[in-house]
Design an enzyme around this catalytic site. Structure first.
Site, PDB file in Angstrom:
ATOM      1  N   ASP A   1      44.174  47.793  27.252  1.00 24.27           N
ATOM      2  CA  ASP A   1      43.056  48.668  26.905  1.00 24.27           C
ATOM      3  C   ASP A   1      43.406  50.149  26.980  1.00 24.27           C
ATOM      4  O   ASP A   1      42.610  51.007  26.581  1.00 24.27           O
ATOM      5  CB  ASP A   1      41.840  48.365  27.786  1.00 24.27           C
TER       6      ASP A   1
ATOM      7  N   PRO B   1      35.359  42.719  28.956  1.00 24.77           N
ATOM      8  CA  PRO B   1      35.416  41.380  29.555  1.00 24.77           C
ATOM      9  C   PRO B   1      36.847  40.965  29.855  1.00 24.77           C
ATOM     10  O   PRO B   1      37.782  41.370  29.168  1.00 24.77           O
ATOM     11  CB  PRO B   1      34.806  40.484  28.474  1.00 24.77           C
ATOM     12  N   ASP B   2      37.036  40.158  30.907  1.00 21.87           N
ATOM     13  CA  ASP B   2      38.368  39.600  31.161  1.00 21.87           C
ATOM     14  C   ASP B   2      38.525  38.301  30.370  1.00 21.87           C
ATOM     15  O   ASP B   2      37.702  38.008  29.494  1.00 21.87           O
ATOM     16  CB  ASP B   2      38.613  39.420  32.675  1.00 21.87           C
ATOM     17  N   PHE B   3      39.576  37.547  30.629  1.00 19.98           N
ATOM     18  CA  PHE B   3      39.773  36.274  29.923  1.00 19.98           C
ATOM     19  C   PHE B   3      38.990  35.145  30.581  1.00 19.98           C
ATOM     20  O   PHE B   3      38.320  34.385  29.920  1.00 19.98           O
ATOM     21  CB  PHE B   3      41.261  35.878  29.960  1.00 19.98           C
ATOM     22  N   ARG B   4      39.163  35.032  31.908  1.00 17.21           N
ATOM     23  CA  ARG B   4      38.863  33.740  32.528  1.00 17.21           C
ATOM     24  C   ARG B   4      37.633  33.712  33.414  1.00 17.21           C
ATOM     25  O   ARG B   4      37.314  32.645  33.949  1.00 17.21           O
ATOM     26  CB  ARG B   4      40.085  33.267  33.331  1.00 17.21           C
TER      27      ARG B   4
ATOM     28  N   ASN C   1      47.128  44.835  31.198  1.00 13.23           N
ATOM     29  CA  ASN C   1      46.027  45.252  30.330  1.00 13.23           C
ATOM     30  C   ASN C   1      46.529  45.965  29.081  1.00 13.23           C
ATOM     31  O   ASN C   1      47.569  46.628  29.090  1.00 13.23           O
ATOM     32  CB  ASN C   1      45.055  46.133  31.103  1.00 13.23           C
TER      33      ASN C   1
ATOM     34  N   HIS D   1      52.167  43.670  28.736  1.00 12.12           N
ATOM     35  CA  HIS D   1      51.699  42.925  27.564  1.00 12.12           C
ATOM     36  C   HIS D   1      51.461  43.852  26.373  1.00 12.12           C
ATOM     37  O   HIS D   1      50.708  43.524  25.462  1.00 12.12           O
ATOM     38  CB  HIS D   1      50.455  42.109  27.916  1.00 12.12           C
TER      39      HIS D   1
END
Ligand code: CNA
Length: 267
Positions: free
Chosen positions: A89, A13-16, A87, A106
């Site tokens: 991941d 899933p993404d954040f927004r 990302n 990040h």
């Protein structure tokens, strides 16, 4: 430039994104507000919610999709100056993009650091604790060991500054799967020369594609995999991409079954 939207087709899933994004699905942690799960001050007080989520996002649970392999193909063709990703991941590395071509702005789960004595760990060393649902502790001092991902309130890694020399050299900027809401990453979109075309492949127009469009900007709106597929077909690279994916043992253009991330986090 890439964000969480390039990995949603892999099941992360993404954040927004409304409904499916992490920020809409964190109720079980009783957080003061959704972003707290990635805030360094909150983590120091209560690391458990972050590690419950990390158990799901931990590298090894998900596979790269054709979007990641497309970037690898750009590299193979000598067209990739650098990939700047938000990302965490690790799917870029899994797709075979060489680490020196990546700026993981990040941070990454690949390494970790004790928050007390700063002892370094490999991400793999944390796996047993994270997968058993506990908070990993330092073998030297007993402090909490935190994956080297950048929380809100932390500095970006020093190699992020490569953008100062990379972006003026770019002759095309592709931006995929990001809301361009997190600074300073978002501002990189304005760091290419003003004559350079910028291609946005995303569900919605974002950032300067809303408020600062340049004449040579191009928007390919919709699903990221569809946008990348159209670009690859236009370039005549479809077979090469398929060969690369076959070598990387991924599942073609088909979307992998979405894991029920939130229900398994809750359990
Ligand atoms: P975001 O703010 O959640 O935005 C994602 C963007 O991608 C939105 O504009 C969506 O509309 C778009 N999008 C999502 N799925 C698709 C799709 N299938 N096709 C086309 N567009 C899509 O995420 P950002 O990356 O912009 O925000 C930055 C944060 C998110 C960084 O700090 C990341 O570390 C963090 N994050 C990373 C991951 C990951 O590593 N996979 C997952 C969740 C959050």
């Amino acid at each position: 430039m890439a964000g969480a939207g390039i990995s949603t087709p892999s099941g992360i899933p993404d954040f927004r994104s409304p409904g499916s994004g992490l920020y809409d699905n964190l109720q079980q942690y009783d957080l003061p507000y959704a972003e707290a799960i990635f805030e360094i001050g909150f983590f120091h007080r209560n690391p458990a919610p972050f590690f419950a989520l990390a158990k799901e996002l931990y590298p090894g649970n998900y596979r790269p999709n054709p979007t990641h392999f497309f970037v690898h193909l750009l590299h193979q063709k000598g067209q990739l100056l650098r990939m700047y990703t938000q990302n965490i991941d690790g799917l870029e590395r899994l797709a075979g993009i060489p680490p020196e071509k990546l700026v993981e702005a990040h941070g990454t789960f690949a390494t970790a650091t004790c928050t007390s004595c700063l002892q370094k760990y490999k991400g793999e060393e944390l796996r047993p604790a994270v997968m058993s649902g506990s908070v990993p502790k330092c073998s030297a001092c007993g402090g909490v060991v935190k994956p080297d991902i950048v929380f809100f309130g932390e500095e970006l890694p020093p190699h992020f500054l490569k953008y100062l020399t990379d972006f003026p050299l770019a002759d095309l900027l592709i931006i995929m799967g990001t809301s361009l809401e997190v600074e300073p990453f978002a501002s990189l979109a304005g760091a290419v020369r003003s004559s350079v075309p910028r291609l946005l492949i995303n569900r919605d127009p974002v950032g300067p594609f809303v408020w600062g469009r340049r004449p040579q900007d191009v928007l390919q709106l919709g699903e990221v995999m569809g946008g990348v597929q159209a670009l690859v077909e236009a370039l005549g690279w479809t077979r090469e991409l398929q060969a690369l994916m076959a070598a990387g043992k991924t599942d073609g253009w088909q979307r992998e079954p979405i894991r029920t991330v939130f229900s398994s986090v809750a359990s």
